[in-house]
Structure formats: structure tokens, C-alpha cells
Enzyme design. Structure first.
Site, PDB file in Angstrom:
ATOM      1  N   PRO A   2       0.812  -1.217   0.000  1.00 14.50           N
ATOM      2  CA  PRO A   2       0.000   0.000   0.000  1.00 14.50           C
ATOM      3  C   PRO A   2       0.849   1.273   0.000  1.00 14.50           C
ATOM      4  CG  PRO A   2      -0.153  -1.141   2.115  1.00 14.50           C
ATOM      5  CD  PRO A   2       0.623  -2.020   1.201  1.00 14.50           C
ATOM      6  N   GLU A   3       0.486   2.217  -0.854  1.00 17.38           N
ATOM      7  CA  GLU A   3       1.100   3.546  -0.860  1.00 17.38           C
ATOM      8  C   GLU A   3      -0.001   4.546  -0.492  1.00 17.38           C
ATOM      9  OE1 GLU A   3       3.603   4.330  -4.271  1.00 17.38           O
ATOM     10  OE2 GLU A   3       3.920   2.203  -4.617  1.00 17.38           O
ATOM     11  N   LYS A  68       1.633   7.392   4.718  1.00 18.64           N
ATOM     12  CA  LYS A  68       1.032   6.057   4.792  1.00 18.64           C
ATOM     13  C   LYS A  68       0.547   5.726   6.204  1.00 18.64           C
ATOM     14  CE  LYS A  68       4.591   4.661   1.505  1.00 18.64           C
ATOM     15  NZ  LYS A  68       5.686   3.707   1.280  1.00 18.64           N
ATOM     16  N   ARG A 115       1.909 -10.646   6.661  1.00 12.70           N
ATOM     17  CA  ARG A 115       3.355 -10.468   6.849  1.00 12.70           C
ATOM     18  C   ARG A 115       3.695  -9.817   8.189  1.00 12.70           C
ATOM     19  NH1 ARG A 115       6.388 -10.061   1.933  1.00 12.70           N
ATOM     20  NH2 ARG A 115       8.163  -9.666   3.301  1.00 12.70           N
ATOM     21  N   ARG A 262      14.602  -2.275  -6.032  1.00 12.11           N
ATOM     22  CA  ARG A 262      13.227  -2.342  -6.554  1.00 12.11           C
ATOM     23  C   ARG A 262      13.239  -2.179  -8.062  1.00 12.11           C
ATOM     24  NH1 ARG A 262       9.630  -0.865  -2.554  1.00 12.11           N
ATOM     25  NH2 ARG A 262       8.060  -1.806  -3.898  1.00 12.11           N
TER      26      ARG A 262
END
Ligand SMILES: [Zn+2]
Length: 282
Positions: A2-3, A68, A115, A262
Site C-alpha cells: 500500500p502507498e 502512509k 506479513r 526495486r
């Protein structure tokens, strides 16, 4: 993962689901997600924090977001919510919950986080909650203007640095740079005033575009999850024709390289060739 847009989606959903409601029961199925502090090790839940969560989570007042992070304000305190990599809040029955909030409407809100990198930090003290909420964060990427970017680091990595600007992750930063026509390997301090205005505008358009795409439903899918649909024009599209170049009559193909661990996708037609002075990509 999620951003800013996915976190804002979550903030709006929680606000909609709990408006005028009371939480009648807090079920903590996995105490590891309820922590004493923002900086506590992921999965280091505590019994004291669990007790505090049960006490605080009753009469919701409202939800704020910076980057976030979400701060959920209640009459008796606040909850700092983190989604981490795989955290999400849903409404309705669901398997493998970490925390369940039962509402007086009969609805059940569930926090999932396979996670365990997200979590909930309860606070009774409002000042401590606000300090944790804003600690180590730059201005919000959606609500504030983009600060001047400095240093020799690659511009994409600077955009992803939450202490510089809060909310952008890998996907939003790369798509915004593509919209702005700026190569992700440019040194941050090589961005001139005109480019900075273009980038600032591109960041806002990128975030608002993703928010619109996510819509107003109850469920959000994270693009980096296995099997998730990919609605982005650049992300994971190496070798495809750039949709921004096509209207200009160019036939550029999207390129890919690794940056700071990334994947980064970019278009030579829109963003030019890599700069001759290499930025620091560490
Ligand atoms: Zn292009």
C-alpha cells in the site's frame, strides 16, 4: 504494497463504516499486531497494548492521514494504524483475522496482515499519539506542495524517502516521474525550477488518478500482490509501447532496471536517456 492512495482508500472506508457508530467488542485474534509504540519491532505485540486497544476503541471521532499512516481518533484516545506491506481493513466475515471490531450496527471490521509488518498502536494520551503520527515524516505528498528535492541521490529514491515527502512508494514515484518526463536516475539536485513544478503537478495527478481508480468500494487490491490486476500504464510493462508517446507519433518501448533493490520502469521517449552523471542509487 500500500502507498498513499491505498492508505487513503482505507481511511475513507473506515470513516464511512464507523460514522455515528459505537464499537461494542474488540476481538484480538493475534496479539502480535497490537504494539506499544510505532518503533516497536514488527510482531512484538504486548498485553498492555492489547488492554489499551480494548479501552480506547469504542466511540470513534474521526480519521486523519499523513503519508502512509492513519490516526484514528476516539473519545478515550487514538489508534495509530499501519498497513505495512500486506495489512488491510475489511468489512464483513473473513478468514485469518488479526483483530476484529464489532459495531453496534452488526457490522464487523477486520484487520488482516499476513506479513505482520503493519499493526495497531493504541494511545490514551493525545499528544503522544500525534507525535508518533507525524514523527520522521515530510509533508504529505497529496495535501502539501512538493518540497525542493536536494542531494546527489537519484530523484526516484528521494521521492520514496518518507522523511522528505510522505506517501510515495515505488509505483507512485516511478509513474509520477514518467508523467513529468524526468528520468528516475537523475540526481535530485539537478531538477530545475520548471521541472520541479512539472513534477509537483505530476505527483498530485498520479495520486489523484490512482485514488479515482481505486473507487469507493469496500475492498482494495494491492498491485504488487501475486495475481493482482495491473492498472498502471508503466509498472511491469517492459517491452510494451509507451501510451504517452503514441499520441505524439513516437513508438518508444518501456524499459526496466533495478534501482535500490526495486524494479523501475521508464520510457526513453518521455524521460530521455539515462543521465551521464550517475546518481547515487544506494
Ligand atoms: Zn513515452
Amino acid at each position: 504494497m500500500p502507498e498513499l492512495p491505498e492508505v487513503e482508500f482505507c481511511r475513507r472506508a473506515l470513516s464511512r463504516w464507523t460514522q455515528g457508530r459505537t464499537i461494542t467488542q474488540v476481538e484480538i485474534a493475534d496479539p502480535r499486531v497490537v504494539r506499544d509504540s510505532r518503533t516497536a519491532r514488527p510482531s512484538a505485540g504486548s498485553a498492555l497494548a492489547a488492554e489499551c486497544l480494548r479501552h480506547v476503541a469504542r466511540h470513534p471521532i474521526g480519521l486523519d492521514r499523513v503519508g502512509k499512516r492513519i490516526l484514528w481518533r476516539f473519545e478515550a484516545g487514538s489508534l495509530l494504524l499501519h498497513l505495512g506491506m500486506t495489512g488491510r481493513w475489511t468489512r464483513g466475515p473473513s478468514a485469518f483475522p488479526k483483530v476484529r471490531l464489532h459495531l453496534d450496527s452488526g457490522d464487523v471490521l477486520t484487520f488482516h496482515d499476513p506479513r505482520l509488518l503493519g499493526g495497531i498502536v493504541p494511545f490514551e494520551d493525545g499528544r503522544a499519539a500525534h507525535a508518533a503520527f507525524t514523527a520522521d515524516l515530510g509533508p504529505d505528498a497529496l495535501l502539501a506542495s512538493l518540497p525542493r528535492l536536494t542531494g546527489k541521490r537519484a530523484v526516484k529514491l528521494v521521492l520514496m524517502d518518507q522523511t522528505v515527502v510522505a506517501g510515495l512508494g515505488n509505483v507512485q514515484a516511478m509513474e509520477a516521474l514518467w508523467r513529468a518526463g524526468i528520468h528516475p536516475l537523475r540526481q535530485a539536485d539537478s531538477i530545475d525550477a520548471v521541472e520541479h513544478v512539472r513534477l509537483s503537478d505530476a505527483v498530485k495527478r498520479q495520486l489523484l488518478g490512482t485514488l479515482t481508480m481505486l473507487g469507493e468500494g469496500d475492498e482494495v487490491v494491492y498491485v504488487e500482490e501475486r495475481g493482482a490486476p495491473n492498472p498502471f500504464p508503466l509498472y511491469q510493462r517492459a517491452g510494451e509501447r509507451c501510451p504517452q508517446c503514441a499520441p505524439a507519433g513516437r513508438t518508444s518501448l518501456i524499459q526496466h532496471f533495478r534501482q535500490g533493490g526495486r524494479g523501475t520502469w521508464w520510457c526513453p521517449g518521455c524521460q530521455g536517456e539515462p543521465p551521464r552523471v550517475a546518481a547515487d542509487t544506494g
